[in-house]
Design a protein around this motif. Structure first.
Motif, short mmCIF file in Angstrom:
data_model
loop_
_atom_site.label_atom_id
_atom_site.label_comp_id
_atom_site.label_asym_id
_atom_site.label_seq_id
_atom_site.Cartn_x
_atom_site.Cartn_y
_atom_site.Cartn_z
N TYR A 1 -40.31 11.66 3.55
CA TYR A 1 -40.07 13.02 3.76
C TYR A 1 -40.23 13.25 5.37
O TYR A 1 -39.74 14.17 6.38
N ILE A 2 -41.33 12.80 6.35
CA ILE A 2 -41.46 12.75 7.17
C ILE A 2 -41.22 11.97 8.49
O ILE A 2 -40.59 12.00 9.45
N TYR A 3 -40.77 10.60 8.05
CA TYR A 3 -40.12 9.36 9.03
C TYR A 3 -38.77 9.15 8.08
O TYR A 3 -37.71 8.18 8.68
N GLY A 4 -39.03 8.21 6.94
CA GLY A 4 -37.88 7.79 6.45
C GLY A 4 -36.16 8.24 6.36
O GLY A 4 -35.34 7.56 6.50
N SER A 5 -36.36 9.59 5.96
CA SER A 5 -35.04 10.51 5.86
C SER A 5 -34.70 10.43 7.60
O SER A 5 -33.44 9.56 7.81
N GLN A 6 -35.10 10.26 8.60
CA GLN A 6 -34.65 10.88 9.64
C GLN A 6 -34.66 8.95 10.11
O GLN A 6 -33.14 8.79 11.33
N GLU A 7 -34.92 7.77 10.11
CA GLU A 7 -34.68 6.74 10.20
C GLU A 7 -33.25 6.06 9.33
O GLU A 7 -32.86 4.70 9.71
N GLY A 8 -33.07 6.66 8.69
CA GLY A 8 -31.76 6.18 7.57
C GLY A 8 -32.12 4.91 6.54
O GLY A 8 -31.63 4.02 6.33
N ARG A 9 -33.36 5.17 6.18
CA ARG A 9 -33.97 4.70 5.47
C ARG A 9 -34.12 4.97 3.27
O ARG A 9 -33.55 6.30 3.63
N LEU A 10 -33.29 4.45 3.09
CA LEU A 10 -33.12 4.16 1.75
C LEU A 10 -34.06 5.17 0.52
O LEU A 10 -35.22 3.98 0.13
N PRO A 11 -34.16 5.93 -0.36
CA PRO A 11 -35.20 6.19 -1.54
C PRO A 11 -35.59 5.77 -2.44
O PRO A 11 -36.13 5.52 -2.65
N TYR A 12 -33.97 5.30 -2.79
CA TYR A 12 -34.22 4.92 -3.63
C TYR A 12 -32.53 4.04 -4.06
O TYR A 12 -31.74 3.89 -3.03
N GLU A 13 -32.74 2.45 -4.67
CA GLU A 13 -31.48 1.29 -4.24
C GLU A 13 -30.12 2.32 -5.29
O GLU A 13 -30.43 3.36 -6.04
N GLY A 14 -29.00 2.08 -4.08
CA GLY A 14 -27.47 2.77 -4.42
C GLY A 14 -27.53 4.15 -3.74
O GLY A 14 -26.45 4.93 -3.89
N PHE A 15 -28.70 5.07 -3.26
CA PHE A 15 -28.57 6.11 -2.31
C PHE A 15 -27.96 6.63 -1.89
O PHE A 15 -27.39 5.64 -1.00
N THR A 16 -26.76 7.66 -1.91
CA THR A 16 -26.06 7.64 -1.36
C THR A 16 -26.15 9.95 -1.69
O THR A 16 -26.13 10.12 -2.56
N LEU A 17 -25.65 10.63 -0.86
CA LEU A 17 -25.70 12.19 -0.51
C LEU A 17 -24.06 12.22 -1.66
O LEU A 17 -24.33 13.66 -2.22
N PHE A 18 -23.27 11.28 -1.16
CA PHE A 18 -21.56 11.37 -1.92
C PHE A 18 -21.79 10.58 -3.11
O PHE A 18 -20.75 10.10 -3.37
N ARG A 19 -22.49 12.49 -4.08
CA ARG A 19 -21.92 11.49 -5.15
C ARG A 19 -21.86 13.16 -5.99
O ARG A 19 -21.48 14.39 -5.66
N ILE A 20 -20.76 12.67 -6.57
CA ILE A 20 -20.08 13.99 -7.47
C ILE A 20 -21.04 15.13 -8.13
O ILE A 20 -21.11 16.30 -8.18
N ASN A 21 -21.56 13.97 -8.80
CA ASN A 21 -22.63 14.71 -10.19
C ASN A 21 -23.87 14.78 -8.92
O ASN A 21 -23.94 14.29 -8.38
N ARG A 22 -25.03 15.64 -9.70
CA ARG A 22 -26.53 15.64 -9.17
C ARG A 22 -26.67 14.74 -9.40
O ARG A 22 -26.90 13.76 -10.10
N PRO A 23 -27.77 14.04 -8.27
CA PRO A 23 -28.46 12.95 -8.24
C PRO A 23 -28.99 12.36 -9.44
O PRO A 23 -29.59 13.23 -10.60
#
Length: 145
Positions: free
Chosen positions: A123-145
């Motif tokens: 939340y402080i660095y990783g999301s800004q650096e493009g790091r994945l929070p878990y394997e296969g992560f993408t914002l572009f999913r049809i259903n809630r994560p």
């Protein structure tokens, strides 16, 4: 494979917004101007799961912008600016084991006191650096994560 690349100016024989170029291996590459690229991304962002309460609690400045009439609501802010500023649309779960094994430098940051754990780092660095929070992560999913 379709590859979208941003281009400031591109003289197109097809039209002014899209051109096709052949690359050496015979695959097609589509080149589009910035405005069209942004429009495509914004269209996709409208489909992303969005937690309005979390977003407003996390990004307090958005509340003020809505009150001032700059944005209709929090999702409008996310689609128009938030995503491009590196803001997340919902609280993303972080798989600590995955994150630490994928990004061993994070353990150094934790040991140095720069962050408490993998979740904080994301939340402080990783999301800004493009790091994945878990394997296969993408914002572009049809259903809630």
């Amino acid at each position: 494979m379709l590859a979208l690349k941003k281009s400031k100016k591109f003289p197109s024989r097809i039209n002014k917004n899209l051109a096709i170029q052949r690359v050496s291996d015979g695959a097609r590459e589509y080149v589009i101007v910035d405005e069209v690229y942004s429009e495509i991304v914004r269209f996709a962002l409208k489909q992303v799961y969005f937690d309005e309460k979390w977003y407003l609690d996390t990004y307090q400045d958005v509340n003020d912008a809505i009150k001032e009439g700059i944005f209709l609501n929090a999702k409008d802010h996310f689609v128009e600016h938030g995503y491009f500023e590196g803001r997340l649309p919902y609280k993303v779960p972080v798989d600590e084991k995955f994150y630490l094994s994928k990004y061993p430098d994070v353990m150094i940051a934790i040991r140095s006191g720069a962050c408490k754990n993998a979740n904080d780092h994301f939340y402080i660095y990783g999301s800004q650096e493009g790091r994945l929070p878990y394997e296969g992560f993408t914002l572009f999913r049809i259903n809630r994560p």
